[in-house]
Design a protein around this motif. Structure first.
Motif, mmCIF file in Angstrom:
data_model
loop_
_atom_site.group_PDB
_atom_site.id
_atom_site.type_symbol
_atom_site.label_atom_id
_atom_site.label_comp_id
_atom_site.label_asym_id
_atom_site.label_seq_id
_atom_site.Cartn_x
_atom_site.Cartn_y
_atom_site.Cartn_z
ATOM 1 N N SER A 113 21.439 37.624 68.692
ATOM 2 C CA SER A 113 20.829 39.097 68.258
ATOM 3 C C SER A 113 21.571 39.143 66.694
ATOM 4 N N ALA A 114 22.660 38.776 66.585
ATOM 5 C CA ALA A 114 23.295 38.777 65.137
ATOM 6 C C ALA A 114 22.640 37.855 64.204
ATOM 7 N N LYS A 115 22.315 36.774 64.644
ATOM 8 C CA LYS A 115 21.644 35.651 63.636
ATOM 9 C C LYS A 115 20.266 36.177 63.227
ATOM 10 N N ASN A 116 19.640 36.992 64.398
ATOM 11 C CA ASN A 116 18.166 37.549 63.824
ATOM 12 C C ASN A 116 18.466 38.600 62.950
ATOM 13 N N ARG A 117 19.520 38.944 62.760
ATOM 14 C CA ARG A 117 19.515 40.318 61.798
ATOM 15 C C ARG A 117 20.473 39.796 60.665
ATOM 16 N N ASN A 118 20.616 38.605 60.585
ATOM 17 C CA ASN A 118 21.473 38.120 59.529
ATOM 18 C C ASN A 118 22.827 38.754 59.143
ATOM 19 N N VAL A 119 23.539 39.187 60.380
ATOM 20 C CA VAL A 119 24.883 39.587 60.254
ATOM 21 C C VAL A 119 25.783 38.736 60.739
ATOM 22 N N LEU A 120 26.980 38.637 60.018
ATOM 23 C CA LEU A 120 28.045 37.790 60.604
ATOM 24 C C LEU A 120 28.999 38.520 61.275
ATOM 25 N N VAL A 121 29.183 37.884 62.772
ATOM 26 C CA VAL A 121 30.134 38.535 63.618
ATOM 27 C C VAL A 121 31.412 37.479 63.715
ATOM 28 N N ALA A 122 32.659 38.002 63.364
ATOM 29 C CA ALA A 122 33.765 37.184 63.406
ATOM 30 C C ALA A 122 34.941 37.943 64.140
ATOM 31 N N ILE A 123 35.959 37.122 64.602
ATOM 32 C CA ILE A 123 36.982 37.539 65.458
ATOM 33 C C ILE A 123 37.995 37.253 64.563
ATOM 34 N N GLU A 124 38.976 38.083 64.193
ATOM 35 C CA GLU A 124 40.297 37.727 63.686
ATOM 36 C C GLU A 124 41.269 37.602 64.733
ATOM 37 N N PRO A 125 41.477 36.377 65.326
ATOM 38 C CA PRO A 125 42.428 36.176 66.060
ATOM 39 C C PRO A 125 44.066 36.773 65.968
ATOM 40 N N PRO A 126 44.624 37.320 66.864
ATOM 41 C CA PRO A 126 45.846 37.974 66.711
ATOM 42 C C PRO A 126 46.999 36.802 66.954
ATOM 43 N N GLU A 127 48.255 36.991 66.353
ATOM 44 C CA GLU A 127 49.377 35.931 66.485
ATOM 45 C C GLU A 127 49.758 36.012 67.812
ATOM 46 N N ASP A 128 50.018 37.197 68.319
ATOM 47 C CA ASP A 128 50.585 37.291 69.654
ATOM 48 C C ASP A 128 50.174 38.590 70.203
ATOM 49 N N MET A 129 49.278 38.256 71.602
ATOM 50 C CA MET A 129 48.959 39.409 72.181
ATOM 51 C C MET A 129 49.027 39.581 73.788
ATOM 52 N N PRO A 130 49.596 40.523 74.198
ATOM 53 C CA PRO A 130 49.832 40.543 75.713
ATOM 54 C C PRO A 130 48.523 41.033 76.371
ATOM 55 N N LEU A 131 48.621 40.769 77.753
ATOM 56 C CA LEU A 131 47.456 40.980 78.366
ATOM 57 C C LEU A 131 47.384 42.618 78.773
ATOM 58 N N VAL A 132 46.304 42.811 78.744
ATOM 59 C CA VAL A 132 46.116 44.228 79.214
ATOM 60 C C VAL A 132 45.472 44.623 80.423
ATOM 61 N N LEU A 133 45.783 45.567 81.124
ATOM 62 C CA LEU A 133 45.354 45.992 82.411
ATOM 63 C C LEU A 133 43.999 46.667 82.178
ATOM 64 N N ALA A 134 42.921 45.985 82.738
ATOM 65 C CA ALA A 134 41.702 46.315 82.822
ATOM 66 C C ALA A 134 40.751 45.907 83.543
ATOM 67 N N ASP A 135 39.823 46.629 83.922
ATOM 68 C CA ASP A 135 38.572 46.163 84.745
ATOM 69 C C ASP A 135 37.680 45.281 83.672
ATOM 70 N N THR A 136 37.768 43.853 83.817
ATOM 71 C CA THR A 136 37.143 43.235 82.931
ATOM 72 C C THR A 136 35.666 43.314 82.572
ATOM 73 N N GLU A 137 35.020 43.603 83.686
ATOM 74 C CA GLU A 137 33.480 43.763 83.695
ATOM 75 C C GLU A 137 33.177 44.882 82.734
ATOM 76 N N ARG A 138 33.781 46.167 83.131
ATOM 77 C CA ARG A 138 33.612 47.407 82.405
ATOM 78 C C ARG A 138 33.896 47.317 80.838
ATOM 79 N N VAL A 139 35.180 46.607 80.767
ATOM 80 C CA VAL A 139 35.544 46.247 79.110
ATOM 81 C C VAL A 139 34.911 45.626 78.527
ATOM 82 N N ARG A 140 34.229 44.543 79.236
ATOM 83 C CA ARG A 140 33.446 43.779 78.719
ATOM 84 C C ARG A 140 31.924 44.554 77.894
#
Lengths: 121, 377
Positions: free
Chosen positions: B233-260
């Motif tokens: 979808s991003a490619k079709n619109r010619n939009v670049l999607v990037a992630i800036e990885p954090p240095e250190d990030m703890p796990l969060v308490l989440a319902d994976t499917e819903r947060v996804r």
């Protein structure tokens, strides 16, 4: 041949399931909860594929009654094969003693076959 | 007919007043008699003084006795008429089970009217509470019945179609030129099944009946998976999607499917409202007990008039052109609710450099002993 009990009230789905299992297992069909309980007594299946939305006695109640028995049949493996799929439905079924849970619309018949094989051989 | 505490108190006060007045009157009369007799006898002052003192003492003593008897009577009466019925009422109320439709006991025959009135008032209140409680329970059942019914009604035919097409696909008699068509149909059915699942889950979230399954989650992995899913979808619109990885990030308490689901919604929105050659960047930060997720776009921004409404149901900004930006308008509304159910908050701000928007939300850090329920949910 091992006997499996399929509890399913929709005739179309029953038909589709039937053509898969016939020949390999002795397949008994029940279309409501009362019949299911009756056939457990009568045929002592090695595995029960249990739907939840059933007329008369519902699937949860059938499972509850089965696990409340005091004889050997009490531990008959039960795989829920239902179209209810909310987390709370799955949780409730597992708490009542189901061995596994499959959402019909989200699995192929092959996957059901494999699950049956796992429990019965 | 019951005694009234008010009447009783009035009567007792009247009685005490009468008794006291009569007593004072007779005391006075006696004193007068005695003193007259004394004066006639022409006794010395000290004898008179003595006489007066003894009258006062006797009078005072009798008054004390009288008051004492009065006090005891009051204590007894208040205990029998007020304290005991109140204790009984307290016991009844505190051991009351709202769910069991037992009848409320009647007040004792000896309880005064005011206490009986209170009993009846509390009984009435309990019955109203029971009514509204059973209405709540019924409403709650109706909500889950709706979802169960909808699930059953939608999925039963879908299952039939799916299994039939799968059987068709495997049929050796199927001409090979028909295979692609059957394969397409199967794919579409699977898509429909997925849509139905989202709808049912969303319906459950909406009505507060969704059972979240919280578990320690790696947000970076989740973000990567979401971005991968939106690559095309991003490619079709010619939009670049990037992630800036954090240095250190703890796990969060989440319902994976819903947060996804939330991430997909927010990122997809960002892509949709960013013009070609633009970019969407996902970054993270953590502060104390929370982890923040930022989704920054270089898009058209959110005009001031839309700001207030953007999280409302079915709201789509005026700048969304109908065909291109096909959202249902539900995404942000539900996303916000999901994050709130995670004890976080979803919001946005216009970017400092004036280009585009940043949506951000926070989630709680998973502690080492975390189990799968969030307190209070």
């Amino acid at each position: 041949m091992n006997t499996i009990l399929i509890v399913e009230d929709d005739p179309v789905l029953k038909n589709l399931l039937g053509t898969t299992f016939s020949g390999r297992y002795e397949t008994i069909y029940a279309s409501d909860g009362n019949q299911a309980l009756e056939y457990i007594d009568k045929h002592q299946p090695k595995l029960i594929l249990l739907d939840l939305m059933l007329p008369n006695t519902g699937g949860f109640e059938v499972l509850e009654k089965l696990r409340a028995r005091t004889d050997a049949l009490k531990d008959t493996p039960v795989v829920i094969v239902s179209n209810l799929g909310q987390n709370e439905d799955k949780e409730r079924a597992m708490q009542l003693g189901a061995n596994d849970y499959m959402v019909k619309a989200e699995v192929s018949i092959e996957e059901i076959e494999e699950k049956v094989k796992k429990f019965v051989g | 007919m019951r005694l009234s505490i008010r009447m009783l108190t009035f009567l007792m006060a009247l009685l005490a007043f009468t008794a006291l007045s009569s007593f004072v009157f007779f005391l006075f009369m006696r004193a007068d008699e005695t003193l007259s007799a004394l004066f006639m006898q022409d006794l010395p002052l000290s004898a008179i003084q003595e006489e007066i003192m003894s009258i006062i003492l006797v009078g005072g003593g009798m008054l004390v006795v009288f008051l004492f008897v009065l006090l005891i009577t009051l204590l007894l009466l208040s205990d029998i008429l007020v304290v005991r019925p109140l204790k009984r009422l307290t016991h009844i109320v505190s051991s009351l089970d709202i769910d069991t439709p037992t009848s409320f006991p009647a007040p004792h025959g000896s309880s005064p009217e005011e206490v009986a009135v209170m009993f009846r008032a509390i009984e009435d209140m309990v019955s109203r509470i029971r009514q509204s409680h059973s209405k709540d329970a019924e409403l709650s059942r109706t909500k889950s019945d709706f979802i169960s019914t909808a699930a059953h009604q939608l999925r039963t035919p879908l299952t039939g179609i799916r299994w039939a097409i799968e059987a068709l696909e495997k049929d050796p008699a199927l001409p090979s030129d028909k295979k692609p068509m059957v394969k397409d149909a199967l794919e579409k059915i699977k898509q429909l099944v997925a849509v139905v699942k989202t709808l049912l889950d969303v319906s459950a979230i909406e009505s507060g009946k969704y059972h979240y399954q919280f578990a320690p989650t790696n947000l970076l992995d989740l973000a990567r998976s979401v971005v991968q899913g939106l690559e095309v979808s991003a490619k079709n619109r010619n939009v670049l999607v990037a992630i800036e990885p954090p240095e250190d990030m703890p796990l969060v308490l989440a319902d994976t499917e819903r947060v996804r689901w939330v991430m997909e919604n927010v990122v997809e929105n960002a892509i949709r409202y960013t013009p070609a050659q633009g970019s969407v960047t996902i970054s993270f930060s953590s502060a104390g007990e929370r982890v923040f997720v930022y989704v920054r776009d270089t898009g058209i921004g959110i005009p001031p008039q839309d700001k207030v409404n953007i999280f409302e149901r079915f709201y789509r900004g005026k700048t969304a052109s109908v065909k291109e930006n096909e959202g249902s308008g539900l995404g942000l509304y539900i996303a916000r609710n999901v994050i709130r159910d995670h004890k976080g908050e979803l919001s946005f701000k216009n970017n400092d450099d004036g280009i585009g928007t940043t949506f951000f939300f926070s989630l709680p850090v998973a502690t080492s002993n975390e189990r799968d329920t969030l307190e209070g949910i």
